[in-house]
Design a protein around this motif. Structure first.
Motif, mmCIF file in Angstrom:
data_model
loop_
_atom_site.group_PDB
_atom_site.id
_atom_site.type_symbol
_atom_site.label_atom_id
_atom_site.label_comp_id
_atom_site.label_asym_id
_atom_site.label_seq_id
_atom_site.Cartn_x
_atom_site.Cartn_y
_atom_site.Cartn_z
ATOM 1 N N ARG A 19 -38.078 -11.628 -2.657
ATOM 2 C CA ARG A 19 -38.347 -11.066 -1.328
ATOM 3 C C ARG A 19 -39.248 -12.015 -0.539
ATOM 4 N N ALA A 20 -40.220 -12.627 -1.186
ATOM 5 C CA ALA A 20 -41.104 -13.579 -0.506
ATOM 6 C C ALA A 20 -40.315 -14.787 -0.007
ATOM 7 N N GLU A 80 -39.643 -15.900 3.974
ATOM 8 C CA GLU A 80 -39.967 -17.226 4.492
ATOM 9 C C GLU A 80 -38.796 -17.874 5.194
ATOM 10 N N TYR A 81 -37.602 -17.708 4.660
ATOM 11 C CA TYR A 81 -36.468 -18.499 5.125
ATOM 12 C C TYR A 81 -35.334 -17.707 5.760
ATOM 13 N N ALA A 82 -35.233 -16.460 5.493
ATOM 14 C CA ALA A 82 -34.105 -15.686 6.009
ATOM 15 C C ALA A 82 -34.601 -14.638 7.000
ATOM 16 N N THR A 126 -37.554 -23.421 -3.769
ATOM 17 C CA THR A 126 -38.742 -22.599 -3.511
ATOM 18 C C THR A 126 -38.878 -21.492 -4.548
ATOM 19 N N LEU A 127 -37.778 -20.837 -4.860
ATOM 20 C CA LEU A 127 -37.794 -19.789 -5.886
ATOM 21 C C LEU A 127 -38.200 -20.375 -7.234
ATOM 22 N N GLY A 128 -37.675 -21.551 -7.562
ATOM 23 C CA GLY A 128 -38.049 -22.216 -8.804
ATOM 24 C C GLY A 128 -39.532 -22.515 -8.861
ATOM 25 N N GLY A 129 -40.096 -22.923 -7.743
ATOM 26 C CA GLY A 129 -41.539 -23.175 -7.680
ATOM 27 C C GLY A 129 -42.347 -21.911 -7.903
ATOM 28 N N ARG A 130 -41.888 -20.828 -7.339
ATOM 29 C CA ARG A 130 -42.582 -19.543 -7.529
ATOM 30 C C ARG A 130 -42.487 -19.078 -8.989
#
Length: 84
Positions: free
Chosen positions: A3-4, A8-10, A35-39
């Protein structure tokens, strides 16, 4: 986390279920997956290697990747790390 990334992007609000696809349903692009991978790395560290997971998939599998498949992967990684 997802969701975060979406916030941010959508610019759309969508219900997220285990059958939701990253590409078709959420319109996520490769930068969003990074980004999801980083999170995931920030939350779980080396226990969940999202980049390695994606590298093991065929292009078509990435395109049709579902939230459920990612959840299964994360849960499996966490379970495996506890058993060590």
């Amino acid at each position: 986390m997802l969701r975060a990334v979406l916030d941010e992007y959508a610019e759309h609000d969508v219900e997220i279920t285990l059958d939701t696809t990253f590409h078709d349903d959420l319109d996520l692009e490769s930068i969003d997956l990074v980004t999801l991978g980083g999170r995931l790395a920030a939350r779980y560290g080396e226990r969940v290697n999202f980049a390695e997971f994606l590298a093991g998939l065929e292009l078509e599998e990435i395109i049709y990747l579902t939230v459920g498949r990612l959840v299964t992967f994360v849960v499996g990684c966490l379970r495996e790390s506890r058993e060590r």
